[in-house]
Design a protein around this motif. Sequence first.
Motif, PDB file in Angstrom:
ATOM      1  N   ARG A 195       0.847  -1.212   0.000  1.00 16.34           N
ATOM      2  CA  ARG A 195       0.000   0.000   0.000  1.00 16.34           C
ATOM      3  C   ARG A 195       0.875   1.252   0.000  1.00 16.34           C
ATOM      4  O   ARG A 195       0.529   2.258  -0.648  1.00 16.34           O
ATOM      5  CB  ARG A 195      -0.932  -0.015   1.215  1.00 16.34           C
ATOM      6  N   ASN A 196       1.985   1.209   0.726  1.00 20.26           N
ATOM      7  CA  ASN A 196       2.914   2.340   0.732  1.00 20.26           C
ATOM      8  C   ASN A 196       3.454   2.610  -0.672  1.00 20.26           C
ATOM      9  O   ASN A 196       3.518   3.760  -1.122  1.00 20.26           O
ATOM     10  CB  ASN A 196       4.085   2.070   1.679  1.00 20.26           C
ATOM     11  N   VAL A 197       3.854   1.529  -1.351  1.00 23.34           N
ATOM     12  CA  VAL A 197       4.395   1.666  -2.703  1.00 23.34           C
ATOM     13  C   VAL A 197       3.331   2.206  -3.650  1.00 23.34           C
ATOM     14  O   VAL A 197       3.622   3.046  -4.507  1.00 23.34           O
ATOM     15  CB  VAL A 197       4.944   0.313  -3.203  1.00 23.34           C
ATOM     16  N   SER A 198       2.101   1.737  -3.489  1.00 15.83           N
ATOM     17  CA  SER A 198       1.009   2.230  -4.337  1.00 15.83           C
ATOM     18  C   SER A 198       0.802   3.734  -4.134  1.00 15.83           C
ATOM     19  O   SER A 198       0.613   4.483  -5.099  1.00 15.83           O
ATOM     20  CB  SER A 198      -0.276   1.471  -4.012  1.00 15.83           C
ATOM     21  N   VAL A 256      -2.542  15.232  -3.934  1.00 19.38           N
ATOM     22  CA  VAL A 256      -2.945  13.829  -4.090  1.00 19.38           C
ATOM     23  C   VAL A 256      -3.734  13.452  -2.846  1.00 19.38           C
ATOM     24  O   VAL A 256      -3.184  13.444  -1.746  1.00 19.38           O
ATOM     25  CB  VAL A 256      -1.740  12.888  -4.260  1.00 19.38           C
ATOM     26  N   SER A 257      -5.019  13.235  -3.020  1.00 16.04           N
ATOM     27  CA  SER A 257      -5.901  12.897  -1.891  1.00 16.04           C
ATOM     28  C   SER A 257      -5.832  13.949  -0.792  1.00 16.04           C
ATOM     29  O   SER A 257      -5.778  13.629   0.405  1.00 16.04           O
ATOM     30  CB  SER A 257      -5.555  11.516  -1.330  1.00 16.04           C
ATOM     31  N   TRP A 286       1.961   9.452  -5.985  1.00 17.95           N
ATOM     32  CA  TRP A 286       2.623  10.746  -5.772  1.00 17.95           C
ATOM     33  C   TRP A 286       3.622  11.036  -6.883  1.00 17.95           C
ATOM     34  O   TRP A 286       3.673  12.150  -7.413  1.00 17.95           O
ATOM     35  CB  TRP A 286       3.336  10.744  -4.412  1.00 17.95           C
ATOM     36  N   LEU A 287       4.409  10.035  -7.235  1.00 14.92           N
ATOM     37  CA  LEU A 287       5.411  10.235  -8.288  1.00 14.92           C
ATOM     38  C   LEU A 287       4.752  10.502  -9.625  1.00 14.92           C
ATOM     39  O   LEU A 287       5.221  11.346 -10.403  1.00 14.92           O
ATOM     40  CB  LEU A 287       6.315   9.003  -8.378  1.00 14.92           C
ATOM     41  N   SER A 288       3.662   9.808  -9.902  1.00 17.76           N
ATOM     42  CA  SER A 288       2.943  10.015 -11.153  1.00 17.76           C
ATOM     43  C   SER A 288       2.384  11.437 -11.218  1.00 17.76           C
ATOM     44  O   SER A 288       2.463  12.108 -12.256  1.00 17.76           O
ATOM     45  CB  SER A 288       1.811   8.999 -11.278  1.00 17.76           C
ATOM     46  N   ASP A 340      14.649  12.204 -12.627  1.00 17.31           N
ATOM     47  CA  ASP A 340      14.821  11.648 -11.286  1.00 17.31           C
ATOM     48  C   ASP A 340      13.545  10.952 -10.824  1.00 17.31           C
ATOM     49  O   ASP A 340      13.593   9.881 -10.209  1.00 17.31           O
ATOM     50  CB  ASP A 340      15.195  12.771 -10.316  1.00 17.31           C
ATOM     51  N   ILE A 341      12.397  11.554 -11.138  1.00 18.80           N
ATOM     52  CA  ILE A 341      11.113  10.937 -10.784  1.00 18.80           C
ATOM     53  C   ILE A 341      10.952   9.606 -11.517  1.00 18.80           C
ATOM     54  O   ILE A 341      10.476   8.620 -10.943  1.00 18.80           O
ATOM     55  CB  ILE A 341       9.945  11.889 -11.133  1.00 18.80           C
ATOM     56  N   GLY A 342      11.389   9.566 -12.775  1.00 16.61           N
ATOM     57  CA  GLY A 342      11.318   8.324 -13.536  1.00 16.61           C
ATOM     58  C   GLY A 342      12.129   7.215 -12.888  1.00 16.61           C
ATOM     59  O   GLY A 342      11.691   6.054 -12.831  1.00 16.61           O
ATOM     60  N   SER A 343      13.300   7.562 -12.374  1.00 14.42           N
ATOM     61  CA  SER A 343      14.149   6.575 -11.690  1.00 14.42           C
ATOM     62  C   SER A 343      13.472   6.070 -10.418  1.00 14.42           C
ATOM     63  O   SER A 343      13.502   4.869 -10.106  1.00 14.42           O
ATOM     64  CB  SER A 343      15.502   7.196 -11.343  1.00 14.42           C
ATOM     65  N   LYS A 344      12.845   6.982  -9.683  1.00 14.24           N
ATOM     66  CA  LYS A 344      12.149   6.585  -8.466  1.00 14.24           C
ATOM     67  C   LYS A 344      10.945   5.700  -8.786  1.00 14.24           C
ATOM     68  O   LYS A 344      10.656   4.741  -8.063  1.00 14.24           O
ATOM     69  CB  LYS A 344      11.686   7.828  -7.695  1.00 14.24           C
ATOM     70  N   MET A 345      10.258   6.016  -9.881  1.00 16.14           N
ATOM     71  CA  MET A 345       9.107   5.211 -10.281  1.00 16.14           C
ATOM     72  C   MET A 345       9.549   3.792 -10.618  1.00 16.14           C
ATOM     73  O   MET A 345       8.887   2.814 -10.251  1.00 16.14           O
ATOM     74  CB  MET A 345       8.403   5.846 -11.467  1.00 16.14           C
ATOM     75  N   ASN A 346      10.684   3.665 -11.304  1.00 11.63           N
ATOM     76  CA  ASN A 346      11.215   2.337 -11.619  1.00 11.63           C
ATOM     77  C   ASN A 346      11.509   1.553 -10.345  1.00 11.63           C
ATOM     78  O   ASN A 346      11.236   0.345 -10.261  1.00 11.63           O
ATOM     79  CB  ASN A 346      12.489   2.455 -12.460  1.00 11.63           C
TER      80      ASN A 346
END
Length: 288
Positions: A64-67, A129-130, A72-74, A220-226
Amino acid sequence: MRVTNKTVYDSVRYNLGKISEEMSKANQIASSGKLISDLSDDPVGLTQSLKIKSVISGLDQLGRNVSLGKSWLSASESALTGVQDLISDTKALCVQMASSTTGASQRASAAATVQNTLDEILSLANTEVSGRYIFSGTKTDSAAFDQDGNYLGNDEPFAIKIGINTTASVGSNGQGVFGTIFTTLNDLKNNLTGNNIDGIQASLDSLTRHFNDITNKISDIGSKMNRMEIKEQIFQDSKLVNTDRVSAIEDADIADAIINVKEKELAYQAALNSSSKVMQLSLVDYLK
């Protein structure tokens, strides 16, 4: 040794009760599909199962944390891509307004366009976000910037737990992300209003730097999303393995369970038949 009727009857009753209990347990397993219904069924197995279920519960929370982190990253990527597009449009406007063929009235009119761009970027900088602001650091309950472009958050990015002792930043320090974009846009607006061509050219150079900075932030956000996606897959795989472990401990093989029920029923019927014959014996039969 003489065997009393009571001893015989007690033995018959005990055996029937024992077989009846076994048949009841076999029926319970077949109907529920579970080998363990309470602690007495398998104390060791139940203890192991509870420990594994605790691990699964922890994996669910991390999932759930990852979701949340991915959402947030998206949202951050979407907002910054919008900012990048607006900066690109403003750069094109600067090139046009810095031209010697453009008049003062046109530049004054373009100042209103820059103000609109400023308002749009401020809105993106206050993305939620929410109901939580993603560019406010850990002060997620308040907007990141006021209408004058002043930063209201703090410099500690909002982070989530993605492991026992591991966290990952998914929010941002808005001041570090947007830097002096608002100052640059305000300066550009004033230079357009004041018909200051040199100032417009200087704003263009600043916008180019901002564009490149935002590009790096998006990367950087893309790297975190990966990283989030890799973690998500790890958690899913680990949950599957542990769920199988619980199933191996708790779940019955239905085919075997049904066969076991049939065997217990046959044993019970045989015991009944045998018992009925014993119960019919008289005292004379024992004296022969």
